[in-house]
Design a protein around this motif. Structure first.
Motif, PDB file in Angstrom:
ATOM      1  N   GLU A 293      -2.859  84.087 -15.662  1.00 41.75           N
ATOM      2  CA  GLU A 293      -3.463  82.816 -15.240  1.00 41.75           C
ATOM      3  C   GLU A 293      -2.688  82.161 -14.099  1.00 41.75           C
ATOM      4  O   GLU A 293      -3.182  81.247 -13.457  1.00 41.75           O
ATOM      5  CB  GLU A 293      -3.526  81.838 -16.416  1.00 41.75           C
ATOM      6  CG  GLU A 293      -4.641  82.133 -17.415  1.00 41.75           C
ATOM      7  CD  GLU A 293      -4.389  83.414 -18.212  1.00 41.75           C
ATOM      8  OE1 GLU A 293      -3.241  83.594 -18.675  1.00 41.75           O
ATOM      9  OE2 GLU A 293      -5.314  84.223 -18.337  1.00 41.75           O
TER      10      GLU A 293
ATOM     11  N   SER B  47       0.966  69.908  -9.449  1.00 47.17           N
ATOM     12  CA  SER B  47      -0.044  70.849  -9.910  1.00 47.17           C
ATOM     13  C   SER B  47      -0.835  71.385  -8.721  1.00 47.17           C
ATOM     14  O   SER B  47      -1.341  70.614  -7.899  1.00 47.17           O
ATOM     15  CB  SER B  47      -1.005  70.181 -10.897  1.00 47.17           C
ATOM     16  OG  SER B  47      -2.050  71.076 -11.233  1.00 47.17           O
TER      17      SER B  47
ATOM     18  N   LEU C 222       1.370  80.798 -12.454  1.00 47.61           N
ATOM     19  CA  LEU C 222       2.807  80.519 -12.612  1.00 47.61           C
ATOM     20  C   LEU C 222       3.024  79.110 -13.121  1.00 47.61           C
ATOM     21  O   LEU C 222       2.354  78.164 -12.699  1.00 47.61           O
ATOM     22  CB  LEU C 222       3.519  80.697 -11.267  1.00 47.61           C
ATOM     23  CG  LEU C 222       5.010  80.329 -11.216  1.00 47.61           C
ATOM     24  CD1 LEU C 222       5.756  81.265 -10.271  1.00 47.61           C
ATOM     25  CD2 LEU C 222       5.222  78.873 -10.756  1.00 47.61           C
ATOM     26  N   LYS C 223       3.998  78.989 -14.021  1.00 46.29           N
ATOM     27  CA  LYS C 223       4.511  77.690 -14.436  1.00 46.29           C
ATOM     28  C   LYS C 223       6.025  77.758 -14.367  1.00 46.29           C
ATOM     29  O   LYS C 223       6.627  78.762 -14.769  1.00 46.29           O
ATOM     30  CB  LYS C 223       4.071  77.346 -15.866  1.00 46.29           C
ATOM     31  CG  LYS C 223       2.592  77.066 -16.023  1.00 46.29           C
ATOM     32  CD  LYS C 223       2.253  76.660 -17.456  1.00 46.29           C
ATOM     33  CE  LYS C 223       0.769  76.343 -17.597  1.00 46.29           C
ATOM     34  NZ  LYS C 223       0.424  75.942 -18.987  1.00 46.29           N
ATOM     35  N   GLY C 224       6.652  76.716 -13.817  1.00 50.61           N
ATOM     36  CA  GLY C 224       8.100  76.757 -13.694  1.00 50.61           C
ATOM     37  C   GLY C 224       8.707  75.401 -13.447  1.00 50.61           C
ATOM     38  O   GLY C 224       8.011  74.394 -13.310  1.00 50.61           O
TER      39      GLY C 224
ATOM     40  N   TYR D 195      10.889  80.117 -14.633  1.00 52.01           N
ATOM     41  CA  TYR D 195       9.461  80.222 -14.308  1.00 52.01           C
ATOM     42  C   TYR D 195       8.843  81.340 -15.138  1.00 52.01           C
ATOM     43  O   TYR D 195       9.522  82.295 -15.533  1.00 52.01           O
ATOM     44  CB  TYR D 195       9.216  80.433 -12.820  1.00 52.01           C
ATOM     45  CG  TYR D 195       9.695  81.747 -12.244  1.00 52.01           C
ATOM     46  CD1 TYR D 195       8.870  82.870 -12.225  1.00 52.01           C
ATOM     47  CD2 TYR D 195      10.971  81.869 -11.683  1.00 52.01           C
ATOM     48  CE1 TYR D 195       9.304  84.068 -11.678  1.00 52.01           C
ATOM     49  CE2 TYR D 195      11.407  83.052 -11.138  1.00 52.01           C
ATOM     50  CZ  TYR D 195      10.565  84.156 -11.132  1.00 52.01           C
ATOM     51  OH  TYR D 195      10.995  85.338 -10.599  1.00 52.01           O
ATOM     52  N   HIS D 196       7.549  81.185 -15.409  1.00 51.43           N
ATOM     53  CA  HIS D 196       6.834  82.147 -16.235  1.00 51.43           C
ATOM     54  C   HIS D 196       5.566  82.569 -15.500  1.00 51.43           C
ATOM     55  O   HIS D 196       4.795  81.733 -15.010  1.00 51.43           O
ATOM     56  CB  HIS D 196       6.479  81.531 -17.590  1.00 51.43           C
ATOM     57  CG  HIS D 196       7.667  81.006 -18.343  1.00 51.43           C
ATOM     58  ND1 HIS D 196       8.552  81.832 -19.013  1.00 51.43           N
ATOM     59  CD2 HIS D 196       8.137  79.727 -18.492  1.00 51.43           C
ATOM     60  CE1 HIS D 196       9.494  81.094 -19.563  1.00 51.43           C
ATOM     61  NE2 HIS D 196       9.276  79.815 -19.253  1.00 51.43           N
TER      62      HIS D 196
ATOM     63  N   HIS E 116       6.057  66.166 -11.442  1.00 53.16           N
ATOM     64  CA  HIS E 116       5.207  67.339 -11.653  1.00 53.16           C
ATOM     65  C   HIS E 116       4.305  67.550 -10.435  1.00 53.16           C
ATOM     66  O   HIS E 116       3.795  66.599  -9.847  1.00 53.16           O
ATOM     67  CB  HIS E 116       4.345  67.135 -12.903  1.00 53.16           C
ATOM     68  CG  HIS E 116       3.414  68.271 -13.184  1.00 53.16           C
ATOM     69  ND1 HIS E 116       3.846  69.493 -13.675  1.00 53.16           N
ATOM     70  CD2 HIS E 116       2.057  68.384 -13.033  1.00 53.16           C
ATOM     71  CE1 HIS E 116       2.808  70.301 -13.813  1.00 53.16           C
ATOM     72  NE2 HIS E 116       1.711  69.648 -13.432  1.00 53.16           N
TER      73      HIS E 116
ATOM     74  N   SER F 205       8.531  69.920 -12.445  1.00 53.77           N
ATOM     75  CA  SER F 205       7.780  71.075 -12.936  1.00 53.77           C
ATOM     76  C   SER F 205       6.635  71.366 -11.969  1.00 53.77           C
ATOM     77  O   SER F 205       6.143  70.472 -11.274  1.00 53.77           O
ATOM     78  CB  SER F 205       7.233  70.798 -14.338  1.00 53.77           C
ATOM     79  OG  SER F 205       6.354  69.687 -14.316  1.00 53.77           O
ATOM     80  N   VAL F 206       6.219  72.616 -11.920  1.00 55.01           N
ATOM     81  CA  VAL F 206       5.172  73.017 -10.996  1.00 55.01           C
ATOM     82  C   VAL F 206       4.308  74.078 -11.658  1.00 55.01           C
ATOM     83  O   VAL F 206       4.793  74.883 -12.466  1.00 55.01           O
ATOM     84  CB  VAL F 206       5.767  73.544  -9.665  1.00 55.01           C
ATOM     85  CG1 VAL F 206       6.604  74.784  -9.896  1.00 55.01           C
ATOM     86  CG2 VAL F 206       4.688  73.821  -8.630  1.00 55.01           C
ATOM     87  N   GLU F 207       3.026  74.082 -11.335  1.00 54.43           N
ATOM     88  CA  GLU F 207       2.126  75.129 -11.819  1.00 54.43           C
ATOM     89  C   GLU F 207       1.120  75.459 -10.732  1.00 54.43           C
ATOM     90  O   GLU F 207       0.701  74.596  -9.950  1.00 54.43           O
ATOM     91  CB  GLU F 207       1.415  74.697 -13.106  1.00 54.43           C
ATOM     92  CG  GLU F 207       0.602  73.428 -12.996  1.00 54.43           C
ATOM     93  CD  GLU F 207      -0.065  73.063 -14.323  1.00 54.43           C
ATOM     94  OE1 GLU F 207      -0.338  73.983 -15.112  1.00 54.43           O
ATOM     95  OE2 GLU F 207      -0.304  71.873 -14.550  1.00 54.43           O
TER      96      GLU F 207
ATOM     97  N   LYS G 269      -3.279  73.661  -9.415  1.00 53.39           N
ATOM     98  CA  LYS G 269      -4.341  74.345 -10.144  1.00 53.39           C
ATOM     99  C   LYS G 269      -5.682  74.245  -9.422  1.00 53.39           C
ATOM    100  O   LYS G 269      -6.556  75.088  -9.621  1.00 53.39           O
ATOM    101  CB  LYS G 269      -4.469  73.760 -11.558  1.00 53.39           C
ATOM    102  CG  LYS G 269      -3.249  74.056 -12.438  1.00 53.39           C
ATOM    103  CD  LYS G 269      -3.391  73.442 -13.816  1.00 53.39           C
ATOM    104  CE  LYS G 269      -4.490  74.116 -14.619  1.00 53.39           C
ATOM    105  NZ  LYS G 269      -4.527  73.594 -16.012  1.00 53.39           N
TER     106      LYS G 269
END
Length: 610
Positions: free
Chosen positions: A274, A322, A276-278, A269-270, A320, A288-290, A324
């Motif tokens: 803005e 999201s 998290l993305k991981g 994860y990063h 995925h 994947s998740v953001e 957001k």
């Protein structure tokens, strides 16, 4: 419902000779009792409901449930060993909420509960479910917003009313915060949960529980109330969470940011400014998740939200997810970027662990200087205050100490407790505020909307005005800029005239929680919500009077009060600015609120009779 039927469903034995009146409602607050209600006397922190049995009967209570039988009552009285548990079971029976038609998720832990409820709500909405949440932010749903209670977890009667409302509205998923105090005080007695989530456990509420072991014991009660098919979602990075996971004999899923063998974990994860993305590994696939949330602690919140949602929807296997579109979470790393004053981050962190994690996360955001403004709540765990001061000093370039709802405590005492953990006075500002704060400026004819309530919570909604110029209880006298206080009289109810008051220029209306529940349309207006507008009005006047240094002369007696009052006013008017009040309590209150601090050398005196 008949009393005997209600007691039988709740599993409470009734004497054979007990009368059997019709029960039209359940109340634990004598002020809310209406004719036909069953009044349950519970013992509180400051007051004992048993002392309000007589007032409840005078209000029209048809029967009473209590632990100590009162003397000489002519209505049915049922004695029980624990009236709080009785309240929970009777409320469940009355509102017919033993079996719920929606998925119920309970979230417990010291930190992260509110963020997790909102994350789960967003995921449930993406799955097409009609969803509601309940917790620190109140009750939020697509059909109704507002407080069923001022508590994180409502009292059992209010909780079952909420369940009943959700059932009638067709809610499919309800996500609620479950506090340790609610578990200890039987507010969720006899309720079964489909999903239970444990976030973490750090120092808090030790004034109530006494020790971390007892605090933990209260938290884990939630997991004994899972349905047989229910699932526990547990953060095993937390030492208490790991202890719970290893000892729990139930379907369970582990979550970890550190252990790649956990049921749910990030392979990577990063974090950035803005969000998290991981990539999340689940028991049987990867996705994947953001999300627009910053901070390592929010990585765990996101992971547990995904785990709880995936376990609820085992048939869904997205590649995925999201988040957001998740709206900003009030008071949870809420970022406000300004043109001249840098970046402001608002967070309601109120424990040592929470403030440490917040300030540690902020280190990852580029900045030249970190200013930390915080305070500690009154009548709560005092041991954490110096610890929070020490943590703030560790990270901050400058500390500003202020009030954070001191309740009945002296704010200066709270600040002195915080200072015990701070080793240097350099770069330290102490902002001293009053216990209940209504700012008054000499020569200015207004009061600001700024409250820190000592005895009750004033809930402010949709208020954009900073101040009000006058207080009014009669829409026929409303002027633009007034605050309208809705009082319920013998013949009319001021809540019926809120629309008219606002249309005539009132900047807000003070209303009761009960009125907001009964008249949801009120919520379109700027409101100050309190439990009792009569008491709220008197509190307002009392505090305002203490700020403007008005001298008050009271005249009492069987006869001659009016003449004496007028004579006193006449004698003093040569030296002082004098305002007179009629005897009615509300009139006195209005006179206090309307009085102005004189900018001349004259003092102000208010003679009144009562």
């Amino acid at each position: 419902m008949k009393l005997r039927e209600l007691l039988n469903i709740a599993g409470i034995k009734a004497p054979a000779s007990l009368l059997n009146p019709e029960i039209t409602g359940i109340e634990y607050d004598s002020r809310q009792v209406r004719t036909g209600d069953l009044f349950i006397a519970i013992r509180g922190f400051k007051t004992d409901g048993h002392t309000f049995i007589d007032p409840a009967i005078r209000q029209g209570a048809a029967a009473v449930v209590c632990e100590v039988k009162p003397h000489n009552q002519n209505i049915p009285v049922i004695t029980v060993h624990n009236s709080r548990k009785a309240l929970a079971r009777l409320s469940q029976a009355f509102y017919d909420t033993a079996i719920l038609p929606f998925h119920l998720t309970g979230i417990t832990g010291t930190n992260g509960k509110t963020t997790l409820t909102l994350l789960l709500r967003e995921l449930e909405k993406q799955a097409g479910l009609k969803t509601a949440i309940s917790g620190t932010l109140g009750f939020l749903s697509d059909f109704e917003h507002g407080p069923f209670s001022e508590r994180t977890t409502p009292e059992s009667r209010d909780l079952h009313e909420m369940f009943h409302t959700c059932s009638r509205a067709g809610i499919q998923s309800l996500i609620m915060e479950v506090s340790s105090i609610a578990l200890e005080l039987s507010r969720v007695e006899n309720i079964t949960f489909d999903t239970a989530v444990f976030t973490n456990l750090t120092q808090d509420h030790l004034d109530f529980h006494g020790s971390m072991d007892r605090y933990f014991a209260a938290k884990i009660r939630l997991f004994s109330q899972l349905t047989p098919e229910g699932t526990a979602i547990i953060n095993i990075d937390d030492p208490y969470g790991f202890q719970l996971f290893t000892s729990l004999n139930h379907k369970k899923r582990s979550c970890s940011l550190q252990n790649s063998h956990a049921d749910y974990h990030f392979s990577e994860y990063h974090l950035s400014a803005e969000g998290l993305k991981g990539v999340v590994h689940t028991p049987d696939h990867t996705l994947s998740v953001e999300a627009p949330l910053i901070g390592v602690f929010n990585a765990m919140n996101i992971l547990q939200a995904v785990a709880a949602w995936m376990e609820h929807h085992s048939h869904i296997r997205p590649d995925h997810l999201s988040l957001k579109s998740l709206p900003p979470i009030p008071g949870r790393m809420d970022i406000v970027r300004t043109a001249q004053h840098g970046t402001v981050i608002i967070d309601f962190a109120h424990t040592p662990d929470a403030i440490d994690k917040i300030l540690k996360s902020v280190q990852g955001i580029p900045h030249e200087r970190l200013i930390v403004l915080f305070g500690c709540g009154g009548d709560r765990d005092k041991a954490k205050r110096p610890v929070m001061g020490k943590i703030a000093e560790k990270y901050a370039d400058q500390i500003i100490l202020t009030n954070d709802n001191p309740r009945s405590e002296n704010p200066e005492v709270i600040i002195r407790d915080i200072l015990k953990g701070i080793t240097t006075q350099q770069n330290l500002i102490i902002e001293s505020l009053s216990t209940i704060k209504i700012l008054y400026k000499s020569g200015c004819k207004y009061m600001k909307f700024e409250y820190l309530s000592r005895d009750r919570r004033f809930i402010l909604q949709r208020i954009s005005a900073e101040k009000f110029t006058r207080l009014s209880i009669d829409t026929r006298e409303i002027n633009p800029g007034d605050l309208f206080c809705a009082l319920k009289g013998e013949k009319t109810d001021g809540h019926e005239f809120v629309d008219e008051a606002i249309s005539k220029g009132a900047v807000a209306a003070m209303v009761t929680e009960e009125a907001v529940r009964q008249k949801p349309a009120l919520k379109k207006h700027p409101l100050i919500i309190c439990s009792d507008t009569y008491q709220g009005l008197q509190d307002l006047a009392q505090v305002y009077a203490s700020r403007i240094k008005t001298k008050i002369i009271a005249v009492t007696g069987s006869a001659g009060k009016t003449s004496t009052r007028q004579l006193i006013a006449h004698v003093l008017s040569g030296t002082y600015s004098v305002s007179q009040s009629r005897p009615e309590e509300i009139s006195i209150t209005k006179s206090v609120c309307r009085s102005r601090f004189s900018t001349s050398i004259r003092n102000r005196i208010m003679p009144y009779w009562k």
